[in-house]
Design a protein around this motif. Sequence first.
Motif, PDB file in Angstrom:
ATOM      1  N   HIS B 129       0.738  -1.261  -0.031  1.00 48.11           N
ATOM      2  CA  HIS B 129       0.086  -0.061  -0.156  1.00 48.11           C
ATOM      3  C   HIS B 129       0.941   1.420  -0.121  1.00 48.11           C
ATOM      4  CE1 HIS B 129      -3.851  -2.209   0.489  1.00 48.11           C
ATOM      5  NE2 HIS B 129      -2.908  -3.112   1.090  1.00 48.11           N
ATOM      6  N   VAL B 130       2.207   0.980   0.006  1.00 39.32           N
ATOM      7  CA  VAL B 130       3.121   2.395  -0.015  1.00 39.32           C
ATOM      8  C   VAL B 130       4.132   1.933  -0.998  1.00 39.32           C
ATOM      9  CG1 VAL B 130       2.771   2.864   2.473  1.00 39.32           C
ATOM     10  CG2 VAL B 130       4.472   1.127   1.805  1.00 39.32           C
ATOM     11  N   VAL B 131       4.807   3.108  -1.319  1.00 43.41           N
ATOM     12  CA  VAL B 131       5.876   2.875  -2.093  1.00 43.41           C
ATOM     13  C   VAL B 131       7.074   2.148  -1.541  1.00 43.41           C
ATOM     14  CG1 VAL B 131       5.373   4.900  -3.921  1.00 43.41           C
ATOM     15  CG2 VAL B 131       6.856   5.195  -1.691  1.00 43.41           C
ATOM     16  N   LYS B 132       7.924   1.716  -2.268  1.00 38.70           N
ATOM     17  CA  LYS B 132       9.093   0.937  -1.807  1.00 38.70           C
ATOM     18  C   LYS B 132      10.213   1.811  -2.068  1.00 38.70           C
ATOM     19  CE  LYS B 132      11.614  -3.180  -2.816  1.00 38.70           C
ATOM     20  NZ  LYS B 132      11.399  -4.562  -3.453  1.00 38.70           N
ATOM     21  N   PRO B 133      10.771   2.362  -0.869  1.00 39.65           N
ATOM     22  CA  PRO B 133      12.182   3.104  -0.950  1.00 39.65           C
ATOM     23  C   PRO B 133      13.216   2.127  -1.648  1.00 39.65           C
ATOM     24  CG  PRO B 133      11.144   3.242   1.499  1.00 39.65           C
ATOM     25  CD  PRO B 133      10.442   2.194   0.618  1.00 39.65           C
ATOM     26  N   ARG B 134      13.735   2.933  -2.353  1.00 42.76           N
ATOM     27  CA  ARG B 134      14.956   2.091  -3.320  1.00 42.76           C
ATOM     28  C   ARG B 134      16.076   2.970  -3.484  1.00 42.76           C
ATOM     29  NH1 ARG B 134      15.530  -2.421  -6.826  1.00 42.76           N
ATOM     30  NH2 ARG B 134      17.601  -3.005  -5.905  1.00 42.76           N
ATOM     31  N   MET B 135      16.128   3.991  -3.038  1.00 40.58           N
ATOM     32  CA  MET B 135      17.116   4.941  -3.476  1.00 40.58           C
ATOM     33  C   MET B 135      17.468   6.165  -2.403  1.00 40.58           C
ATOM     34  SD  MET B 135      18.316   7.549  -6.651  1.00 40.58           S
ATOM     35  CE  MET B 135      18.633   6.241  -8.117  1.00 40.58           C
ATOM     36  N   VAL B 136      18.812   6.186  -2.215  1.00 45.11           N
ATOM     37  CA  VAL B 136      19.001   7.422  -0.992  1.00 45.11           C
ATOM     38  C   VAL B 136      19.823   8.426  -2.012  1.00 45.11           C
ATOM     39  CG1 VAL B 136      20.350   8.101   0.960  1.00 45.11           C
ATOM     40  CG2 VAL B 136      18.939   6.161   0.961  1.00 45.11           C
ATOM     41  N   TYR B 137      19.254   9.558  -1.733  1.00 39.12           N
ATOM     42  CA  TYR B 137      19.798  10.635  -2.721  1.00 39.12           C
ATOM     43  C   TYR B 137      20.300  11.618  -1.479  1.00 39.12           C
ATOM     44  CZ  TYR B 137      19.748  15.493  -5.040  1.00 39.12           C
ATOM     45  OH  TYR B 137      19.963  16.785  -5.238  1.00 39.12           O
ATOM     46  N   ILE B 138      21.777  12.204  -1.809  1.00 41.64           N
ATOM     47  CA  ILE B 138      22.299  12.950  -0.862  1.00 41.64           C
ATOM     48  C   ILE B 138      23.123  14.081  -1.836  1.00 41.64           C
ATOM     49  CG2 ILE B 138      22.609  11.437   1.254  1.00 41.64           C
ATOM     50  CD1 ILE B 138      25.623  11.045  -0.002  1.00 41.64           C
ATOM     51  N   ARG B 161      23.767  -0.221   1.686  1.00 44.53           N
ATOM     52  CA  ARG B 161      23.972  -1.841   0.892  1.00 44.53           C
ATOM     53  C   ARG B 161      23.318  -2.832   1.910  1.00 44.53           C
ATOM     54  NH1 ARG B 161      30.058  -0.127  -1.260  1.00 44.53           N
ATOM     55  NH2 ARG B 161      28.979   1.325  -2.886  1.00 44.53           N
ATOM     56  N   SER B 162      23.280  -2.744   3.149  1.00 41.29           N
ATOM     57  CA  SER B 162      22.675  -3.597   3.829  1.00 41.29           C
ATOM     58  C   SER B 162      21.129  -3.825   3.713  1.00 41.29           C
ATOM     59  CB  SER B 162      22.784  -3.532   5.277  1.00 41.29           C
ATOM     60  OG  SER B 162      21.974  -2.375   5.831  1.00 41.29           O
ATOM     61  N   LYS B 163      20.538  -2.655   3.168  1.00 37.85           N
ATOM     62  CA  LYS B 163      19.093  -2.737   2.824  1.00 37.85           C
ATOM     63  C   LYS B 163      18.616  -2.700   1.404  1.00 37.85           C
ATOM     64  CE  LYS B 163      17.853  -2.444   7.261  1.00 37.85           C
ATOM     65  NZ  LYS B 163      17.358  -3.737   7.710  1.00 37.85           N
ATOM     66  N   ASP B 164      19.766  -2.746   0.400  1.00 43.11           N
ATOM     67  CA  ASP B 164      19.468  -2.977  -0.850  1.00 43.11           C
ATOM     68  C   ASP B 164      18.897  -1.238  -1.384  1.00 43.11           C
ATOM     69  OD1 ASP B 164      19.513  -4.206  -3.146  1.00 43.11           O
ATOM     70  OD2 ASP B 164      17.779  -5.084  -3.190  1.00 43.11           O
ATOM     71  N   LEU B 165      19.396  -0.425  -0.988  1.00 44.92           N
ATOM     72  CA  LEU B 165      19.337   0.856  -1.484  1.00 44.92           C
ATOM     73  C   LEU B 165      20.289   1.185  -2.064  1.00 44.92           C
ATOM     74  CD1 LEU B 165      17.944   2.239   2.006  1.00 44.92           C
ATOM     75  CD2 LEU B 165      16.367   1.916   0.110  1.00 44.92           C
ATOM     76  N   TYR B 166      20.018   1.828  -3.492  1.00 43.00           N
ATOM     77  CA  TYR B 166      21.252   2.636  -3.985  1.00 43.00           C
ATOM     78  C   TYR B 166      21.584   3.859  -3.324  1.00 43.00           C
ATOM     79  CZ  TYR B 166      19.162  -0.303  -7.950  1.00 43.00           C
ATOM     80  OH  TYR B 166      18.660  -1.315  -8.758  1.00 43.00           O
ATOM     81  N   LEU B 167      22.832   4.370  -3.477  1.00 39.19           N
ATOM     82  CA  LEU B 167      23.411   5.501  -2.902  1.00 39.19           C
ATOM     83  C   LEU B 167      23.519   6.320  -4.092  1.00 39.19           C
ATOM     84  CD1 LEU B 167      23.834   7.246  -0.400  1.00 39.19           C
ATOM     85  CD2 LEU B 167      25.738   6.308  -0.141  1.00 39.19           C
TER      86      LEU B 167
END
Lengths: 340, 340, 340, 340
Positions: B129-138, B161-167
């Motif tokens: 029901h919510v979007v899936k966070p997949r990337m972190v933008y800094i 990396r531990s959460k499969d998020l792109y940085l």
Amino acid sequence: MYSFKNDYAEGAHPNILQKLLETNLVQQDGYGEDNYSREAKQLLKQKMDNPQAAIYFVSGGTQTNLIVISALLRPHEAVISAKTGHIYANETGAVEAVGHRVITVGAENGKLTPTDIQQVLQEYSLRPHVVKPRMVYISNSTEIGTIYKKSELEQLSAYCRSKDLYLFMDGARLGHALTAKSNDLSLSDITRYTDVFYIGGTKNGALLGEAVVFNNTLLATDFDYMLKQKGALLAKGRLLGIQFLTLFEGDLYFALAKHANEMAIKIADAMEAQGYSFLTAPTTNQIFPILPKRVMEKLAQKYAFYIWKPIDEDRFAVRLITSWATDENKVNEFINSLKE
Amino acid sequence: MYSFKNDYAEGAHPNILQKLLETNLVQQDGYGEDNYSREAKQLLKQKMDNPQAAIYFVSGGTQTNLIVISALLRPHEAVISAKTGHIYANETGAVEAVGHRVITVGAENGKLTPTDIQQVLQEYSLRPHVVKPRMVYISNSTEIGTIYKKSELEQLSAYCRSKDLYLFMDGARLGHALTAKSNDLSLSDITRYTDVFYIGGTKNGALLGEAVVFNNTLLATDFDYMLKQKGALLAKGRLLGIQFLTLFEGDLYFALAKHANEMAIKIADAMEAQGYSFLTAPTTNQIFPILPKRVMEKLAQKYAFYIWKPIDEDRFAVRLITSWATDENKVNEFINSLKE
Amino acid sequence: MYSFKNDYAEGAHPNILQKLLETNLVQQDGYGEDNYSREAKQLLKQKMDNPQAAIYFVSGGTQTNLIVISALLRPHEAVISAKTGHIYANETGAVEAVGHRVITVGAENGKLTPTDIQQVLQEYSLRPHVVKPRMVYISNSTEIGTIYKKSELEQLSAYCRSKDLYLFMDGARLGHALTAKSNDLSLSDITRYTDVFYIGGTKNGALLGEAVVFNNTLLATDFDYMLKQKGALLAKGRLLGIQFLTLFEGDLYFALAKHANEMAIKIADAMEAQGYSFLTAPTTNQIFPILPKRVMEKLAQKYAFYIWKPIDEDRFAVRLITSWATDENKVNEFINSLKE
Amino acid sequence: MYSFKNDYAEGAHPNILQKLLETNLVQQDGYGEDNYSREAKQLLKQKMDNPQAAIYFVSGGTQTNLIVISALLRPHEAVISAKTGHIYANETGAVEAVGHRVITVGAENGKLTPTDIQQVLQEYSLRPHVVKPRMVYISNSTEIGTIYKKSELEQLSAYCRSKDLYLFMDGARLGHALTAKSNDLSLSDITRYTDVFYIGGTKNGALLGEAVVFNNTLLATDFDYMLKQKGALLAKGRLLGIQFLTLFEGDLYFALAKHANEMAIKIADAMEAQGYSFLTAPTTNQIFPILPKRVMEKLAQKYAFYIWKPIDEDRFAVRLITSWATDENKVNEFINSLKE
């Protein structure tokens, strides 16, 4: 185990199934061009006292929200919502997926005010580096069970018009709002104060279906194309027409919502009598009592409900929802369990 | 009137114009297949000590952000950003326009931490029901002038990396970050800690141009198609190649950024000596002093800068930006004006 | 090896580089608010005899096409193009990526007629199951070197207006069209017959840049937001303004295009004298001679050009493009090679 | 007036309504997590002999097509379809609206072959200036009533795999294909030859509903998010589960399709006996006889059907569609009318 988790745990009101049976083999045109849909639209216009309205039937709330917003906004325009708003909190980015930002306001009671909107307009003034707020999205009743009073809606509407903002009301639980004890709004008021809104069927006795109403009919231009493009035009549109026809023959729609509200308030009253407080004042069919962990766990053995959030070390806010189908016997049993 | 409003008020570093003149009539292939672009990419890989990197040149920051994010995310995926992040605050909903929610964190210093990300993941857990966070933008330096320390970036990277998020690091002002006094990061560190980042040219001496670097080269698959589709593949790609070639021959890029930082810090030091405080500690070429209204108005007669926000009845935070082109004489004059 | 592959193999006309040098350190506001852009827009309005036009500068053709189309069409609306049209054949689905179908017409000479459009309208009449054609996209000169005659454009324009279709002209090579020998259109005619068009800089002497002109200024509403959202608003907008200012001071823009045309026609005449035929009659700076394989291969040893398509077992159509920078000596050498 | 216009003119097969009545007040979880949906998926996996498949229920065909394509393709990728394909001819640009080009092939019989695909790949080879074909969309039965033979599907499948193209089958009328006399494909074959396909309910006895089957389960990753985002996840998902459970208990689904086919072939045979020819050989429940204008007009007085296209001055191709609900008496009457 009896469920107070939501208002879509059962099928449809029996009158609807009966009507589906009766009409089953009558041949009809597809894609919303059937006689039942036509009649249902006429009936709704009468009930709203708005003969000019443009009405369309859609399967569900997320679909309705994304299509209306996509139809009304240009690519650089955005919609303002309470942070609890369904389009922000529960629809998997459906609005962003059609290209628009949802700007949120941390409205505690789930409702938006002209002041909220004014602050957003100020934050988003550095043209052209920011999106252009163009629509205000509200829910009635809200996702946390509260409702708009007539004066509140009137003021919000006037403010939106003064700022060239569309006002769109998500009425997934409009029946529950309009039959709440403290309500002073009518369907007809809503046609006056909003540009577009919808009357939710799914959460009030239908198998599925929402009726989108454009009061500002210019905004409905080419809406049929939009429905088809987004996959919302059912081949057997009769399924939606028949349901709304049934729900709005007589007063069934409102009777069903009233029952749901009464069941919720009955539970709330019993809880209040036990000294429990609430996140928001119980008003419609969604209530948010704050319960000691021990009580919550005990009730959870026999009743399904949603844990909303922890309040402190010992207490939790939970969400209980009743519906047109809620059995008063089960409500009584629940109240008895509570007393123990 | 001298402007401290931004770091793109002048044209390009003279070496760039000189190189454009010298190479002007040499025929080259179009769309980034020219020799200058090829050489510039080789040079950048050496400087980063990352021979495997996949590098692309793009005209500007908003374009880079929207293309990278659009290339990497599936429709239901979202990107996490500080509320001050350029993609949220300054790009007219470019990310939403390609279909993705920007989830914001109210990071006061403009930087994200693993704790911030963890909270977002928890808020966005009610699949589907919510979007899936997949990337972190800094951003580094951030939109409010702060920079990431090596340990901060290392921890954020490990968490992602531990959460499969792109940085993804927006380096529109990467030169300024890497030449700040307190910086302990190298270009090479950044290739290790991020999946993709870019090296900003526009705000550090180029006419236009950002160099996108994929350290995780799998993510670069088909990126050429994405560039073309979004209108980012310049017919005369040489224009970008020549500029990066010039900026990275020798140490020009870093020398320019260092000059910008020094000019800003010179002003900041003078202000501090006068007893003024700052919204964030002056670190790079953007400083946010808090000035009495009277002082601000006086300075505004001779210098252009941006009023950031009111602090109290009498004081305002303002933003001063210096650049590779900032004239030290003007800085001295400004400091003298301040002393009066 | 000398290249006749395209009209963007060299840098910019020297006057442009000169002007960039002269103005380099003058501080200017960013994002198109600089004085050069302002002056260039004024100058263009004079040249077009259209003081009311709304003008914007954009980096390249694909970007311009996708932004204009995205700004003008609602989600269910489509654009009609020749099958050879740049938006269909060369832009990696940029238009579809912003949500719109490109409906194609197999126009052999690359041009559209009212009859073509009428057929499309008929094919797309089963509302709401099909997209709604709303815009006609044409190129002048076309992607295969042909041009619109005044009467053709006039008729197409009248037809579009009668059917409520926007007429959008891609002028990436507008200079070449307007300086062709058989041309009878003026800039001012084009402002009368189209709703929006652009004047291409990239392929006629600029480093990059297209000037979008809205004759129907209502359509330009909020176009600045659209530019920013799609990443087209350059921080150093001066780069575009300076170039158009230079190209349209005096008659430079048209002189450059005329040179390109003359070089192409010189080659074409020599080929015709040798008995070779053409895919389309040589008119502008793109010519499509049909050559025996042996001749083609011989020329390819010293000249770069594009093999367009095989005609029969022995012959190929090739594409030769000349530009503002084409060296007449090289043209003469090429003609000599041909004669051998 | 009896309608042969489509296969969705009536409601649902009575067994479905019966099952809806029986289960109406049983509380179930929402959004597809109900027991009926779970059981229906198990049942389908058995019938397909594909225990690993990932199955999802969706309301209608356009919605299914747009979600599957949106879930599988990256922004620069395109889908290949016959020009008669539903995604190109009948869905209001739904695929373009989620960002992808539909590349069409003028397949006369509505079917695609490896040769067709090969030609498209060749046309779309100038990377990165063109979209990247990545999926092949076919319908079985096709929109003009034809079906794929096992050998055809096998070859197409092998070719797609060799070129890294997904093969997606629209099975809105899959029942009719699999029960056609000349069919030699089984459900199980289809799971082997396609990556994803769907089993249409709406046009074969359900009120609404299509069952999407991912044979290549990697492609189903996060498909639940996609369903929710596009508004396809019904709150009362039971409505879809119950219908597929009913249709696939015993052989009802295939029996219904077989009846539809038989009724169509009965009409076709009678027409053939009268000497009429057909646009495509009658195979399933859609037939396209070519009738003299006079005959067509006469029949149109008592029967509704769709005029497909004029053939010559005197003759028209018409489309007649039968369904699970078609009354054999009416078919006989129609044949009698025809004989007169």
